[in-house]
Design a protein around this motif. Structure first.
Motif, PDB file in Angstrom:
ATOM      1  N   VAL A  95      58.265 128.512  35.536  1.00 21.12           N
ATOM      2  CA  VAL A  95      57.660 129.359  34.859  1.00 21.12           C
ATOM      3  C   VAL A  95      57.043 130.707  35.676  1.00 21.12           C
ATOM      4  CG1 VAL A  95      56.099 130.475  32.916  1.00 21.12           C
ATOM      5  CG2 VAL A  95      57.381 128.291  32.650  1.00 21.12           C
ATOM      6  N   PHE A  96      56.097 130.065  36.514  1.00 26.87           N
ATOM      7  CA  PHE A  96      55.402 130.912  37.519  1.00 26.87           C
ATOM      8  C   PHE A  96      56.526 131.734  38.371  1.00 26.87           C
ATOM      9  CE2 PHE A  96      54.090 131.277  41.947  1.00 26.87           C
ATOM     10  CZ  PHE A  96      52.900 132.220  41.764  1.00 26.87           C
ATOM     11  N   GLU A  97      57.580 130.929  39.039  1.00 27.76           N
ATOM     12  CA  GLU A  97      58.463 131.548  39.723  1.00 27.76           C
ATOM     13  C   GLU A  97      59.403 132.604  38.988  1.00 27.76           C
ATOM     14  OE1 GLU A  97      62.157 132.349  41.993  1.00 27.76           O
ATOM     15  OE2 GLU A  97      62.066 131.605  40.262  1.00 27.76           O
ATOM     16  N   ALA A  98      59.759 132.424  37.846  1.00 24.79           N
ATOM     17  CA  ALA A  98      60.495 133.182  36.986  1.00 24.79           C
ATOM     18  C   ALA A  98      59.846 134.356  36.701  1.00 24.79           C
ATOM     19  CB  ALA A  98      60.843 132.656  35.653  1.00 24.79           C
ATOM     20  N   VAL A 112      55.903 127.372  46.353  1.00 25.54           N
ATOM     21  CA  VAL A 112      56.481 127.100  45.217  1.00 25.54           C
ATOM     22  C   VAL A 112      58.126 127.291  45.378  1.00 25.54           C
ATOM     23  CG1 VAL A 112      56.656 127.628  42.682  1.00 25.54           C
ATOM     24  CG2 VAL A 112      54.174 127.555  43.841  1.00 25.54           C
ATOM     25  N   ARG A 113      58.302 128.070  45.854  1.00 23.57           N
ATOM     26  CA  ARG A 113      60.000 128.307  45.703  1.00 23.57           C
ATOM     27  C   ARG A 113      60.695 127.197  46.676  1.00 23.57           C
ATOM     28  NH1 ARG A 113      60.442 134.919  46.428  1.00 23.57           N
ATOM     29  NH2 ARG A 113      61.017 135.558  44.174  1.00 23.57           N
ATOM     30  N   ARG A 114      60.025 127.185  47.737  1.00 22.68           N
ATOM     31  CA  ARG A 114      60.670 125.882  48.715  1.00 22.68           C
ATOM     32  C   ARG A 114      60.527 124.777  48.168  1.00 22.68           C
ATOM     33  NH1 ARG A 114      57.732 128.852  52.735  1.00 22.68           N
ATOM     34  NH2 ARG A 114      55.987 127.488  52.630  1.00 22.68           N
ATOM     35  N   ALA A 115      59.528 124.284  47.240  1.00 23.11           N
ATOM     36  CA  ALA A 115      59.247 123.111  46.428  1.00 23.11           C
ATOM     37  C   ALA A 115      60.528 122.881  45.337  1.00 23.11           C
ATOM     38  CB  ALA A 115      57.937 122.861  46.088  1.00 23.11           C
ATOM     39  N   ALA A 166      65.022 129.393  52.998  1.00 23.63           N
ATOM     40  CA  ALA A 166      64.227 128.444  52.566  1.00 23.63           C
ATOM     41  C   ALA A 166      63.850 128.082  51.246  1.00 23.63           C
ATOM     42  CB  ALA A 166      62.918 128.318  53.512  1.00 23.63           C
ATOM     43  N   ALA A 167      63.604 129.476  50.476  1.00 23.51           N
ATOM     44  CA  ALA A 167      63.309 129.477  49.156  1.00 23.51           C
ATOM     45  C   ALA A 167      64.328 129.286  48.261  1.00 23.51           C
ATOM     46  CB  ALA A 167      62.447 130.648  48.981  1.00 23.51           C
ATOM     47  N   GLY A 168      65.522 129.420  48.900  1.00 23.36           N
ATOM     48  CA  GLY A 168      66.807 129.761  48.032  1.00 23.36           C
ATOM     49  C   GLY A 168      67.098 130.848  47.184  1.00 23.36           C
ATOM     50  N   THR A 169      66.164 131.942  47.646  1.00 24.97           N
ATOM     51  CA  THR A 169      66.731 133.196  46.883  1.00 24.97           C
ATOM     52  C   THR A 169      67.976 133.698  47.564  1.00 24.97           C
ATOM     53  OG1 THR A 169      65.077 134.031  48.533  1.00 24.97           O
ATOM     54  CG2 THR A 169      64.287 133.587  46.201  1.00 24.97           C
ATOM     55  N   LEU A 170      68.255 133.039  48.815  1.00 28.90           N
ATOM     56  CA  LEU A 170      69.661 133.479  49.419  1.00 28.90           C
ATOM     57  C   LEU A 170      70.180 132.082  49.748  1.00 28.90           C
ATOM     58  CD1 LEU A 170      69.004 135.991  52.323  1.00 28.90           C
ATOM     59  CD2 LEU A 170      70.325 136.535  50.197  1.00 28.90           C
ATOM     60  N   ASN A 190      67.739 122.530  54.695  1.00 33.06           N
ATOM     61  CA  ASN A 190      67.524 121.933  53.492  1.00 33.06           C
ATOM     62  C   ASN A 190      68.637 121.884  52.483  1.00 33.06           C
ATOM     63  OD1 ASN A 190      67.343 124.498  51.914  1.00 33.06           O
ATOM     64  ND2 ASN A 190      65.209 124.490  51.814  1.00 33.06           N
ATOM     65  N   VAL A 191      69.872 122.657  52.859  1.00 30.40           N
ATOM     66  CA  VAL A 191      70.962 122.730  51.994  1.00 30.40           C
ATOM     67  C   VAL A 191      72.251 122.534  52.941  1.00 30.40           C
ATOM     68  CG1 VAL A 191      70.122 124.370  50.172  1.00 30.40           C
ATOM     69  CG2 VAL A 191      71.160 125.105  52.333  1.00 30.40           C
ATOM     70  N   ASP A 192      71.960 121.628  54.325  1.00 26.68           N
ATOM     71  CA  ASP A 192      73.033 121.468  54.868  1.00 26.68           C
ATOM     72  C   ASP A 192      74.026 120.502  54.113  1.00 26.68           C
ATOM     73  OD1 ASP A 192      74.385 121.548  57.095  1.00 26.68           O
ATOM     74  OD2 ASP A 192      73.515 119.721  57.960  1.00 26.68           O
ATOM     75  N   ASN A 193      73.520 119.457  53.407  1.00 25.23           N
ATOM     76  CA  ASN A 193      74.495 118.635  52.789  1.00 25.23           C
ATOM     77  C   ASN A 193      74.729 118.876  51.363  1.00 25.23           C
ATOM     78  OD1 ASN A 193      74.969 117.098  54.978  1.00 25.23           O
ATOM     79  ND2 ASN A 193      72.881 116.132  54.897  1.00 25.23           N
ATOM     80  N   ASP A 194      74.167 120.084  50.667  1.00 22.66           N
ATOM     81  CA  ASP A 194      74.459 120.410  49.345  1.00 22.66           C
ATOM     82  C   ASP A 194      75.776 120.593  49.100  1.00 22.66           C
ATOM     83  OD1 ASP A 194      73.510 121.057  46.600  1.00 22.66           O
ATOM     84  OD2 ASP A 194      74.028 123.205  47.443  1.00 22.66           O
TER      85      ASP A 194
END
Length: 301
Positions: free
Chosen positions: A13-16, A73-76, A143-147, A280-284
């Protein structure tokens, strides 16, 4: 505070709210009611003894504490999402997904047509967003996944950001047809005599070509500085100014202007184009699929 005592949904919720700047839009993004979002925000405020967001007009403005919290928070959240997604294989034919790609505008016309064709054919429920990103923020956004990934020239990033060379391009000079001094050939002396256009998103400073010229003790006269190559190509078509730019985009942008496209009159190395993604997404599975589509799109050109 021990993590066992914390409701991790509160951080979603905080991130949104931070991203959307609105309780209403956050509720729409998370498919929750506004009272549920407001209740979660109240619990967050109590937990951190800070308002976190203060209303200014129609926007919720973050406090200093919230701004300090957002990237961790985004990284987590990103790490947890990757872990959960990694438990299953990504099926592009059936899974909805929005991919966010950091991209300079000079590369949009080159890569987006073949890429969106591949994505549309293989992943009918997937969307693609091409986003301009400040290079200083690139590592944090990955890192945060916004990209999900980014395409750019070689950048000085940490070893947490992985990269792969996916293309090489040459430097060319764009000149209008009927130019009084240039017709089908261009030497360095004639090049330096001309008035030049520099297309750059930066307000000041030299272009890449100026660094190359300086290596030979040479300098050109910049008559016009503008933001986009397309606008610069139109100026070239109507004036005697000349433009130095990447060759692949020059061929696309000048189709309607019919300008001359000539080799750069110095021996300079081709410039490399790199694909970037976070470790952190190398194997995603979804990210691996996206990277493969990007590579294949460049190879097909």
């Amino acid at each position: 505070m021990h993590i066992s005592r914390v409701d991790l949904n509160l951080f979603t919720v905080f991130e949104a709210i931070y991203t959307e700047g609105s309780v209403t839009r956050a509720s729409q993004k998370l498919n929750l009611t506004q009272p549920a979002i407001s209740h979660a925000l109240g619990r967050l405020r109590q937990m951190f003894d800070d308002p976190l967001f203060v209303r200014q007009g129609h926007t919720m403005v973050s406090t200093p504490l919230a701004r300090n919290m957002i990237e961790p928070v985004r990284r987590a959240l990103r790490g947890l999402e990757v872990t959960l997604n990694g438990l299953d294989q990504f099926d592009p034919a059936t899974m909805p997904k929005q991919f966010k790609l950091g991209l300079r505008d000079v590369l949009e016309a080159t890569i987006l047509p073949p890429l969106i064709m591949r994505v549309s054919q293989q992943a009918p429920l997937a969307d693609l967003a091409a986003i301009h990103v400040d290079r200083r923020e690139l590592e944090g956004e990955l890192a945060a996944g916004t990209l999900d990934a980014a395409i750019d020239v070689l950048l000085p990033l940490s070893n947490k950001v992985l990269h792969k060379r996916i293309d090489q391009d040459s430097t060319v000079v764009v000149v209008r047809k009927g130019h009084p001094e240039i017709d089908g050939a261009l030497d360095i002396a004639t090049y330096l005599k001309q008035d030049h256009i520099l297309a750059s998103s930066r307000r000041k400073g030299p272009g890449l070509q100026d660094f190359e010229l300086s290596r030979f003790g040479l300098e050109r006269r910049i008559r016009l500085r503008c933001q986009h190559y397309f606008a610069a190509c139109r100026v070239v078509s109507q004036t005697n100014l000349i433009l130095t730019m990447p060759g692949r985009y020059a061929r696309i942008a000048n189709q309607q202007f019919d300008n001359q496209i000539l080799p750069f009159p110095l021996e300079v190395p081709a410039f490399d184009v790199f694909l970037y993604w976070h470790s952190n997404v190398d194997n995603d599975p979804a990210n691996c699929w996206l990277r493969e589509q990007i590579v294949q799109s460049f190879q097909a050109q």
